[in-house]
Design a protein around this motif. Sequence first.
Motif, PDB file in Angstrom:
ATOM      1  N   PRO A 149       0.788  -1.246   0.000  1.00 16.01           N
ATOM      2  CA  PRO A 149       0.000   0.000   0.000  1.00 16.01           C
ATOM      3  C   PRO A 149       0.815   1.288   0.000  1.00 16.01           C
ATOM      4  O   PRO A 149       0.238   2.384   0.024  1.00 16.01           O
ATOM      5  CB  PRO A 149      -0.806  -0.128   1.304  1.00 16.01           C
ATOM      6  N   GLU A 150       2.154   1.185  -0.079  1.00 13.72           N
ATOM      7  CA  GLU A 150       3.010   2.375   0.080  1.00 13.72           C
ATOM      8  C   GLU A 150       2.579   3.582  -0.765  1.00 13.72           C
ATOM      9  O   GLU A 150       2.483   4.698  -0.259  1.00 13.72           O
ATOM     10  CB  GLU A 150       4.472   2.000  -0.259  1.00 13.72           C
ATOM     11  N   VAL A 151       2.320   3.353  -2.052  1.00 15.46           N
ATOM     12  CA  VAL A 151       2.010   4.482  -2.940  1.00 15.46           C
ATOM     13  C   VAL A 151       0.735   5.234  -2.506  1.00 15.46           C
ATOM     14  O   VAL A 151       0.660   6.459  -2.566  1.00 15.46           O
ATOM     15  CB  VAL A 151       1.956   4.008  -4.421  1.00 15.46           C
ATOM     16  N   PHE A 152      -0.251   4.492  -2.004  1.00 16.75           N
ATOM     17  CA  PHE A 152      -1.503   5.130  -1.557  1.00 16.75           C
ATOM     18  C   PHE A 152      -1.331   5.790  -0.185  1.00 16.75           C
ATOM     19  O   PHE A 152      -1.850   6.881   0.052  1.00 16.75           O
ATOM     20  CB  PHE A 152      -2.641   4.100  -1.528  1.00 16.75           C
ATOM     21  N   LEU A 153      -0.603   5.125   0.709  1.00 19.55           N
ATOM     22  CA  LEU A 153      -0.389   5.707   2.045  1.00 19.55           C
ATOM     23  C   LEU A 153       0.430   6.997   1.940  1.00 19.55           C
ATOM     24  O   LEU A 153       0.145   7.976   2.629  1.00 19.55           O
ATOM     25  CB  LEU A 153       0.306   4.684   2.964  1.00 19.55           C
ATOM     26  N   LYS A 154       1.428   7.007   1.047  1.00 21.57           N
ATOM     27  CA  LYS A 154       2.226   8.228   0.862  1.00 21.57           C
ATOM     28  C   LYS A 154       1.355   9.358   0.305  1.00 21.57           C
ATOM     29  O   LYS A 154       1.486  10.501   0.702  1.00 21.57           O
ATOM     30  CB  LYS A 154       3.377   7.964  -0.125  1.00 21.57           C
ATOM     31  N   SER A 155       0.462   8.997  -0.632  1.00 20.44           N
ATOM     32  CA  SER A 155      -0.430  10.011  -1.219  1.00 20.44           C
ATOM     33  C   SER A 155      -1.308  10.628  -0.132  1.00 20.44           C
ATOM     34  O   SER A 155      -1.430  11.859  -0.041  1.00 20.44           O
ATOM     35  CB  SER A 155      -1.344   9.383  -2.281  1.00 20.44           C
ATOM     36  N   ALA A 156      -1.917   9.767   0.693  1.00 16.07           N
ATOM     37  CA  ALA A 156      -2.815  10.250   1.748  1.00 16.07           C
ATOM     38  C   ALA A 156      -2.042  11.104   2.744  1.00 16.07           C
ATOM     39  O   ALA A 156      -2.507  12.167   3.178  1.00 16.07           O
ATOM     40  CB  ALA A 156      -3.467   9.066   2.453  1.00 16.07           C
ATOM     41  N   ASN A 157      -0.848  10.648   3.076  1.00 16.87           N
ATOM     42  CA  ASN A 157      -0.019  11.365   4.029  1.00 16.87           C
ATOM     43  C   ASN A 157       0.330  12.762   3.509  1.00 16.87           C
ATOM     44  O   ASN A 157       0.212  13.749   4.234  1.00 16.87           O
ATOM     45  CB  ASN A 157       1.248  10.528   4.275  1.00 16.87           C
ATOM     46  N   GLU A 158       0.711  12.837   2.224  1.00 15.72           N
ATOM     47  CA  GLU A 158       1.053  14.160   1.661  1.00 15.72           C
ATOM     48  C   GLU A 158      -0.166  15.061   1.546  1.00 15.72           C
ATOM     49  O   GLU A 158      -0.063  16.272   1.639  1.00 15.72           O
ATOM     50  CB  GLU A 158       1.733  14.012   0.295  1.00 15.72           C
ATOM     51  N   LEU A 159      -1.334  14.446   1.358  1.00 11.95           N
ATOM     52  CA  LEU A 159      -2.565  15.252   1.297  1.00 11.95           C
ATOM     53  C   LEU A 159      -3.004  15.670   2.703  1.00 11.95           C
ATOM     54  O   LEU A 159      -3.819  16.572   2.865  1.00 11.95           O
ATOM     55  CB  LEU A 159      -3.708  14.453   0.651  1.00 11.95           C
ATOM     56  N   GLY A 160      -2.504  14.950   3.717  1.00  9.69           N
ATOM     57  CA  GLY A 160      -2.908  15.220   5.093  1.00  9.69           C
ATOM     58  C   GLY A 160      -4.295  14.675   5.387  1.00  9.69           C
ATOM     59  O   GLY A 160      -5.041  15.246   6.188  1.00  9.69           O
ATOM     60  N   VAL A 161      -4.651  13.549   4.744  1.00  8.97           N
ATOM     61  CA  VAL A 161      -5.979  12.942   4.934  1.00  8.97           C
ATOM     62  C   VAL A 161      -5.796  11.510   5.452  1.00  8.97           C
ATOM     63  O   VAL A 161      -4.943  10.777   4.960  1.00  8.97           O
ATOM     64  CB  VAL A 161      -6.759  12.921   3.588  1.00  8.97           C
ATOM     65  N   GLU A 162      -6.604  11.126   6.445  1.00 11.95           N
ATOM     66  CA  GLU A 162      -6.514   9.753   6.967  1.00 11.95           C
ATOM     67  C   GLU A 162      -7.012   8.759   5.918  1.00 11.95           C
ATOM     68  O   GLU A 162      -7.979   9.058   5.206  1.00 11.95           O
ATOM     69  CB  GLU A 162      -7.404   9.608   8.201  1.00 11.95           C
ATOM     70  N   PRO A 163      -6.387   7.557   5.850  1.00  7.21           N
ATOM     71  CA  PRO A 163      -6.795   6.555   4.857  1.00  7.21           C
ATOM     72  C   PRO A 163      -8.299   6.282   4.823  1.00  7.21           C
ATOM     73  O   PRO A 163      -8.872   6.109   3.750  1.00  7.21           O
ATOM     74  CB  PRO A 163      -6.012   5.312   5.283  1.00  7.21           C
ATOM     75  N   LYS A 164      -8.954   6.274   5.976  1.00  8.52           N
ATOM     76  CA  LYS A 164     -10.386   5.924   6.001  1.00  8.52           C
ATOM     77  C   LYS A 164     -11.268   6.946   5.263  1.00  8.52           C
ATOM     78  O   LYS A 164     -12.433   6.676   4.978  1.00  8.52           O
ATOM     79  CB  LYS A 164     -10.873   5.718   7.432  1.00  8.52           C
ATOM     80  N   TYR A 165     -10.718   8.130   4.971  1.00  7.42           N
ATOM     81  CA  TYR A 165     -11.481   9.145   4.231  1.00  7.42           C
ATOM     82  C   TYR A 165     -11.093   9.186   2.744  1.00  7.42           C
ATOM     83  O   TYR A 165     -11.464  10.113   2.020  1.00  7.42           O
ATOM     84  CB  TYR A 165     -11.263  10.535   4.837  1.00  7.42           C
ATOM     85  N   CYS A 166     -10.284   8.183   2.311  1.00 10.85           N
ATOM     86  CA  CYS A 166      -9.799   8.185   0.921  1.00 10.85           C
ATOM     87  C   CYS A 166     -10.516   7.130   0.079  1.00 10.85           C
ATOM     88  O   CYS A 166     -10.794   6.032   0.550  1.00 10.85           O
ATOM     89  CB  CYS A 166      -8.303   7.859   0.874  1.00 10.85           C
ATOM     90  N   VAL A 167     -10.754   7.468  -1.194  1.00 13.51           N
ATOM     91  CA  VAL A 167     -11.264   6.498  -2.167  1.00 13.51           C
ATOM     92  C   VAL A 167     -10.211   6.364  -3.268  1.00 13.51           C
ATOM     93  O   VAL A 167      -9.779   7.372  -3.840  1.00 13.51           O
ATOM     94  CB  VAL A 167     -12.602   6.936  -2.803  1.00 13.51           C
ATOM     95  N   VAL A 168      -9.802   5.116  -3.534  1.00 16.02           N
ATOM     96  CA  VAL A 168      -8.812   4.845  -4.578  1.00 16.02           C
ATOM     97  C   VAL A 168      -9.529   4.386  -5.847  1.00 16.02           C
ATOM     98  O   VAL A 168     -10.451   3.565  -5.782  1.00 16.02           O
ATOM     99  CB  VAL A 168      -7.857   3.714  -4.103  1.00 16.02           C
ATOM    100  N   PHE A 169      -9.090   4.896  -6.999  1.00 14.19           N
ATOM    101  CA  PHE A 169      -9.619   4.465  -8.298  1.00 14.19           C
ATOM    102  C   PHE A 169      -8.535   3.663  -9.000  1.00 14.19           C
ATOM    103  O   PHE A 169      -7.454   4.197  -9.268  1.00 14.19           O
ATOM    104  CB  PHE A 169     -10.028   5.683  -9.136  1.00 14.19           C
TER     105      PHE A 169
END
Length: 219
Positions: A149-169
């Motif tokens: 999951p590194e690429v998605f976790l890094k994206s969320a981290n840089e956006l400053g959003v917790e994973p549970k509030y993210c939707v991946v396409f």
Amino acid sequence: MIKIKACIFDLDGVIVDTAKYHYLAWKRLANELGFDFSENDNEQLKGVSRMTSLDILLEIGDLTFSQEEKLELADKKNQWYVEYISKMTPDEILPGVVDFINNLRDNNINIALASASKNAATILKQIDMADYFDVIIDGTKVTEAKPNPEVFLKSANELGVEPKYCVVFEDAVAGIQAAINAEMHNVGIGTHQILTKSDYVISSFEDFNFDTLRKYFIK
Ligand code: B16
Ligand code: MG
């Protein structure tokens, strides 16, 4: 209803169909090495890193090379691939993508690009879409390939959003698994038959908008 604060987009197979260019370049390499590589074989390479793709290709051709030779082969394939993508134009953006991203922006949703590709910057420049993303994490910024999951976790981290509030396409099985491993929601682009683990599958972004997305995630 879950709260959606960010949408994270894969590139190849979601924003553009670069799989066809990867295919042409891998096929050219396979042919040069003396074996054939079908479009069906190419399915196995979707969402997978460059070196893992080469390993799969060489297994199909039943060939073994040293690590140094493999780096040379991957580099050769990449030079052909870059030749192809350097001719891409904004016409190649998949249907409905730009309208959907604009619709997300109107709803104050954070937007990231999360791709395994080391060529993402070239593709985004060619299709004129670099400015659509608040954060871009590509193959030059991660060490682990999907389904890690590194690429998605890094994206969320840089956006400053917790994973549970993210939707991946995502269009790839490995990518959907990476989203699940990141404990994010996901939307698969493709078919239920292939993306069996996806929360929700759409065939394209045409006629898809933030309201439809929000309605699906009412739980
Ligand atoms: P590169 P994505 C992935 O892009 C492709 O789906 C996959 O086929 C490719 O091997 C990988 O990028 C690496 O690409 O050789 O350009 O670094 O779907 O994660 O946007
Ligand atoms: Mg993809």
